[in-house]
Write an enzyme that holds these catalytic residues in place. Structure first.
Site, PDB file in Angstrom:
ATOM      1  N   PRO A  89       0.825  -1.216   0.000  1.00  0.00           N
ATOM      2  CA  PRO A  89       0.000   0.000   0.000  1.00  0.00           C
ATOM      3  C   PRO A  89       0.859   1.267   0.000  1.00  0.00           C
ATOM      4  O   PRO A  89       0.351   2.360  -0.270  1.00  0.00           O
ATOM      5  CB  PRO A  89      -0.833  -0.120   1.281  1.00  0.00           C
ATOM      6  N   GLU A 116       2.532  -7.673   7.845  1.00  0.00           N
ATOM      7  CA  GLU A 116       2.538  -6.199   7.861  1.00  0.00           C
ATOM      8  C   GLU A 116       3.478  -5.607   6.827  1.00  0.00           C
ATOM      9  O   GLU A 116       3.573  -4.397   6.690  1.00  0.00           O
ATOM     10  CB  GLU A 116       2.899  -5.687   9.255  1.00  0.00           C
ATOM     11  N   ARG A 154      -4.085  -8.484 -20.693  1.00  0.00           N
ATOM     12  CA  ARG A 154      -5.022  -8.127 -21.760  1.00  0.00           C
ATOM     13  C   ARG A 154      -4.428  -7.095 -22.721  1.00  0.00           C
ATOM     14  O   ARG A 154      -4.970  -6.860 -23.788  1.00  0.00           O
ATOM     15  CB  ARG A 154      -6.355  -7.646 -21.190  1.00  0.00           C
ATOM     16  N   ASP A 169     -10.736   1.842 -23.986  1.00  0.00           N
ATOM     17  CA  ASP A 169     -10.992   1.657 -22.553  1.00  0.00           C
ATOM     18  C   ASP A 169     -10.906   2.983 -21.844  1.00  0.00           C
ATOM     19  O   ASP A 169     -10.089   3.823 -22.170  1.00  0.00           O
ATOM     20  CB  ASP A 169      -9.887   0.796 -21.916  1.00  0.00           C
TER      21      ASP A 169
HETATM   22  N1  ADE Z   1      -1.146  -4.875   0.119  1.00  0.00           N
HETATM   23  C1  ADE Z   1      -2.090  -4.467   0.985  1.00  0.00           C
HETATM   24  N2  ADE Z   1      -2.819  -3.481   0.470  1.00  0.00           N
HETATM   25  C2  ADE Z   1      -2.325  -3.246  -0.782  1.00  0.00           C
HETATM   26  C3  ADE Z   1      -2.656  -2.344  -1.813  1.00  0.00           C
HETATM   27  N3  ADE Z   1      -3.645  -1.462  -1.708  1.00  0.00           N
HETATM   28  N4  ADE Z   1      -1.939  -2.393  -2.941  1.00  0.00           N
HETATM   29  C4  ADE Z   1      -0.919  -3.264  -3.078  1.00  0.00           C
HETATM   30  N5  ADE Z   1      -0.557  -4.134  -2.132  1.00  0.00           N
HETATM   31  C5  ADE Z   1      -1.249  -4.131  -0.994  1.00  0.00           C
END
Ligand code: ADE
Length: 228
Positions: A89, A116, A154, A169
């Site tokens: 994230p 984590e 794709r 797209d």
């Molecule tokens: N791992 C946990 N959340 C994530 C996200 N939003 N994008 C990529 N990997 C992740």
């Protein structure tokens, strides 16, 4: 193109990678997709893959002495140099532009992060890019890895029915607008009918209508994409 996905949960990938566009990409020979179980590189009799963070913090981290050998194993088993991606994230955003860029590589290794996170030395030693699929936190990197493989596969030449299909797209359009509404049969459903212009065969009028709809929809839903 070769994509290797390194994961603690290889079973999660079987349904998604054996269906639809990803399956088609594999069958056409454009995509050689492998799922590599991280557990096989675990340390000790319990094949441990994670451990507590130094300095104290919640959760567990994937160990560098597990992930680095797993990725090096992947590299050794393919001739072409690889670009390494860690799902996180905290990563840069996965966009259509990045998908297109990745679809032009010969070899990707995607490490599905878990717990984590991953020991920072993995990123440094493998010169890996961290990539996020959105501003929300998932329990693991498996879904992000599937999202990336789907979006990339794709775009490989010859995978979609027509190479033009990807061009219209949303997010791929040269003008950066979303696609407008689309209709198929029946012409009339409940009290809603297909706009007349789409059924009258005037190609110029249809193109203008579609452009106007795309513009309106983009303004309403994603004003951040509209420059004026
Ligand atoms: N791992 C946990 N959340 C994530 C996200 N939003 N994008 C990529 N990997 C992740």
């Amino acid at each position: 193109m070769v994509i290797q996905v390194v994961t603690l949960f290889p079973e999660m990938f079987s349904g998604v990678f054996d269906m639809s566009m990803v399956k088609r990409a594999r069958l056409t020979g454009r995509l050689d997709l492998r799922v590599i179980p991280l557990r096989a590189f675990g340390v000790g009799i319990h094949r441990q893959t994670d451990d507590y963070p130094f300095g104290g913090a919640v959760g567990m981290l994937l160990r560098c002495d597990v992930v680095v050998p797993a990725v090096e194993w992947c590299m050794m088993h393919e001739k072409t140099p690889a670009r390494v991606i860690l799902t996180s994230p905290q990563g840069r955003s996965f966009t259509q532009r990045l998908a297109l860029h990745l679809s032009r590589q010969d070899h990707l290794i995607i490490v599905a992060g878990h717990y984590e996170g991953i020991d920072e030395r993995v990123r440094l030693l493998l010169q890996a890019d961290e990539v996020s699929i959105g501003d929300y936190v998932l329990t693991g990197g498996e879904l992000p890895a599937m999202v990336m493989v789907d979006a990339v596969s794709r775009l490989l030449p010859g995978v979609l029915g027509s190479d033009d299909s990807a061009k219209d797209d949303s997010f791929s359009r040269a003008d950066g607008w979303l696609e407008g509404p689309q209709y198929t049969r029946p012409v009339q459903y409940r009290n809603l009918s297909v706009p007349d212009v789409l059924r009258q065969g005037n190609h110029r009028a249809i193109a203008e209508f579609r452009e106007e709809m795309a513009r309106q929809r983009t303004r309403a839903r994603r004003p951040d994409l509209v420059s004026d």
